[in-house]
Motif scaffolding. Structure first.
Motif, PDB file in Angstrom:
ATOM      1  N   ARG A  39     -20.674  34.535  27.790  1.00  0.00           N
ATOM      2  CA  ARG A  39     -19.837  34.559  28.985  1.00  0.00           C
ATOM      3  C   ARG A  39     -19.537  35.985  29.448  1.00  0.00           C
ATOM      4  O   ARG A  39     -19.461  36.244  30.656  1.00  0.00           O
ATOM      5  CB  ARG A  39     -18.525  33.822  28.710  1.00  0.00           C
ATOM      6  CG  ARG A  39     -18.663  32.315  28.759  1.00  0.00           C
ATOM      7  CD  ARG A  39     -17.316  31.654  28.609  1.00  0.00           C
ATOM      8  NE  ARG A  39     -17.392  30.226  28.829  1.00  0.00           N
ATOM      9  CZ  ARG A  39     -16.353  29.411  28.687  1.00  0.00           C
ATOM     10  NH1 ARG A  39     -15.173  29.895  28.330  1.00  0.00           N
ATOM     11  NH2 ARG A  39     -16.488  28.117  28.902  1.00  0.00           N
ATOM     12  N   LEU A  55     -27.285  30.852  29.009  1.00  0.00           N
ATOM     13  CA  LEU A  55     -26.058  31.234  29.708  1.00  0.00           C
ATOM     14  C   LEU A  55     -26.055  32.713  30.077  1.00  0.00           C
ATOM     15  O   LEU A  55     -25.636  33.100  31.164  1.00  0.00           O
ATOM     16  CB  LEU A  55     -24.836  30.923  28.841  1.00  0.00           C
ATOM     17  CG  LEU A  55     -24.467  29.451  28.648  1.00  0.00           C
ATOM     18  CD1 LEU A  55     -23.335  29.331  27.648  1.00  0.00           C
ATOM     19  CD2 LEU A  55     -24.073  28.818  29.969  1.00  0.00           C
ATOM     20  N   GLU A  98     -22.659  24.802  30.958  1.00  0.00           N
ATOM     21  CA  GLU A  98     -21.327  25.405  30.998  1.00  0.00           C
ATOM     22  C   GLU A  98     -20.314  24.525  30.265  1.00  0.00           C
ATOM     23  O   GLU A  98     -19.461  25.028  29.529  1.00  0.00           O
ATOM     24  CB  GLU A  98     -20.884  25.611  32.452  1.00  0.00           C
ATOM     25  CG  GLU A  98     -21.708  26.629  33.228  1.00  0.00           C
ATOM     26  CD  GLU A  98     -21.384  28.067  32.843  1.00  0.00           C
ATOM     27  OE1 GLU A  98     -20.548  28.270  31.934  1.00  0.00           O
ATOM     28  OE2 GLU A  98     -21.978  28.972  33.447  1.00  0.00           O
TER      29      GLU A  98
END
Length: 373
Positions: free
Chosen positions: A247, A278, A353
């Motif tokens: 993230r 991600l 997510e």
């Protein structure tokens, strides 16, 4: 009678192989489930046992339909494991381009050495000699305790920049850098006991590069509770830490990134693949070599759990394992340069997510339980 017994042995062996191949599909953080992600190469090799027994039985009793059925099942298991392993061989396409060095060209490079030194190891001089021989620009050492800090004190004279945390029990992590650091911070992403290194290096002729060094908790790690009972850690805290690092990268896609460390997770696991999806970071081993780093003493029981990921725009000059005297890990030495970025960052799916968010929440709960206990 013996032929019937042999056939039952074959059936049980193949069914056992099917079970351990499918166990990682179970959405659980239990260590005894997650650990079956690791030995895919070894499990592929072990399939030779039922193959030989099946061939012997078919030869003694003549080939029958059941022999063909079990043969197909064995091939399917082997194919499933190889689907995970082959991306880390030369038969696959590379993720990180190979640097094209023109004769006489002076390229700007960054050399990174990542090594878990093992806190119980006392081969300080040999490791120091190895580091000097490798001569990295960025040196990330894992499991640095006070003894290792004293044993490698000379590095503070050779590397003007340092950030990290020295801790016992294999929890310390320290970055030494010859390149100036614009920013530096030690973060405790999930557990107060597990530090990670965050820094921004001011790479000459390249510009700012964000760097992360991590050492999440390994699934299966034995810990003693207050009640003096032994228990083994599951994978939830490890998974959460990797998702939180992803993230950080995801929120700052315009910068260059290097993320490295002992992830305590294999390169082909669903967690590591989700981390890469991600963050959009690339693994330079893909399309080249597996470079398994643990266990250094047992070649037949070795996995790729020490990693280095880079953002788009880095090109690879060289990557290799390095012997770390006395450690149960090999080090990972990587030399990089920069080149043209190939594409923009794809958006992670809502499902990815959501999966990452669930991992973070479960990992936080697990860390709170163990830090408090």
């Amino acid at each position: 009678m013996l032929l019937k017994l042999l056939l039952w042995v074959i059936r049980l062996l193949v069914l056992l192989m099917v079970v351990v191949a499918l166990l990682p599909f179970i959405p659980s953080g239990q260590w005894w489930i997650r650990l079956w992600d690791f030995p895919r190469l070894q499990l592929t090799g072990l399939l030779a046992v039922p193959v030989l027994l099946l061939g012997l039985h078919a030869w003694l009793k003549r080939p029958q339909k059941e022999h063909a059925v079990w043969g197909v099942v064995i091939l399917a298991i082997a194919g499933w494991h190889l689907m995970h392993i082959l991306p880390f061989t030369s038969v696959w396409s590379t993720e990180v381009p190979t640097a094209e060095v023109e004769p006489g060209e002076n390229q700007t490079t960054i050399k990174v050495l990542t090594a878990n030194v093992t806190y119980s190891n006392d081969h300080f001089e040999e490791v120091l000699s190895m580091i000097r021989s490798e001569d990295p620009d960025l040196l990330l050492l894992i499991e640095v305790d006070s003894a290792w800090e004293d044993g490698l004190a000379a590095l503070d004279e050779e590397y003007p920049h340092r950030v990290g945390e020295v801790r016992g029990e294999g929890l310390g992590i320290v970055l030494w850098s010859r390149i100036p650091l614009l920013e530096q911070e030690v973060k405790h992403l999930v557990s107060e006991r597990r530090p990670s290194v965050f820094a921004t290096i001011d790479a000459p002729d390249i510009g700012p590069v964000r760097f992360v060094g991590a050492h999440p908790v390994p699934p299966g790690l034995e810990e003693r509770k207050v009640s003096s009972e032994e228990e083994r850690r599951d994978s939830r805290e490890r998974d959460a830490e990797l998702m939180l690092i992803a993230r950080h990268v995801e929120k700052d896609p315009d910068n260059r990134w290097i993320v490295t460390g002992d992830f305590n997770d294999v390169a082909w696991s669903d967690t590591t693949k989700l981390f890469a999806d991600l963050s959009d970071l690339k693994d330079p081993r893909r399309g080249r070599r597996l470079l398994s780093t643990y266990h250094a003493e047992y070649p037949w029981w070795r996995y790729p759990i020490d990693h280095l990921f880079v953002s788009d725009g880095f090109h690879l000059i060289d990557i290799d394992r390095v012997k770390v005297e006395g450690s149960d890990h090999f080090g990972l030495s990587t030399t990089l340069t920069v080149g043209r970025k190939d594409h923009g960052k794809p958006e992670a799916s809502e499902e990815e997510e959501q999966e990452a968010q669930e991992m973070v929440e479960e990992g936080a709960e697990d860390a709170a339980e163990h830090d408090g206990g």
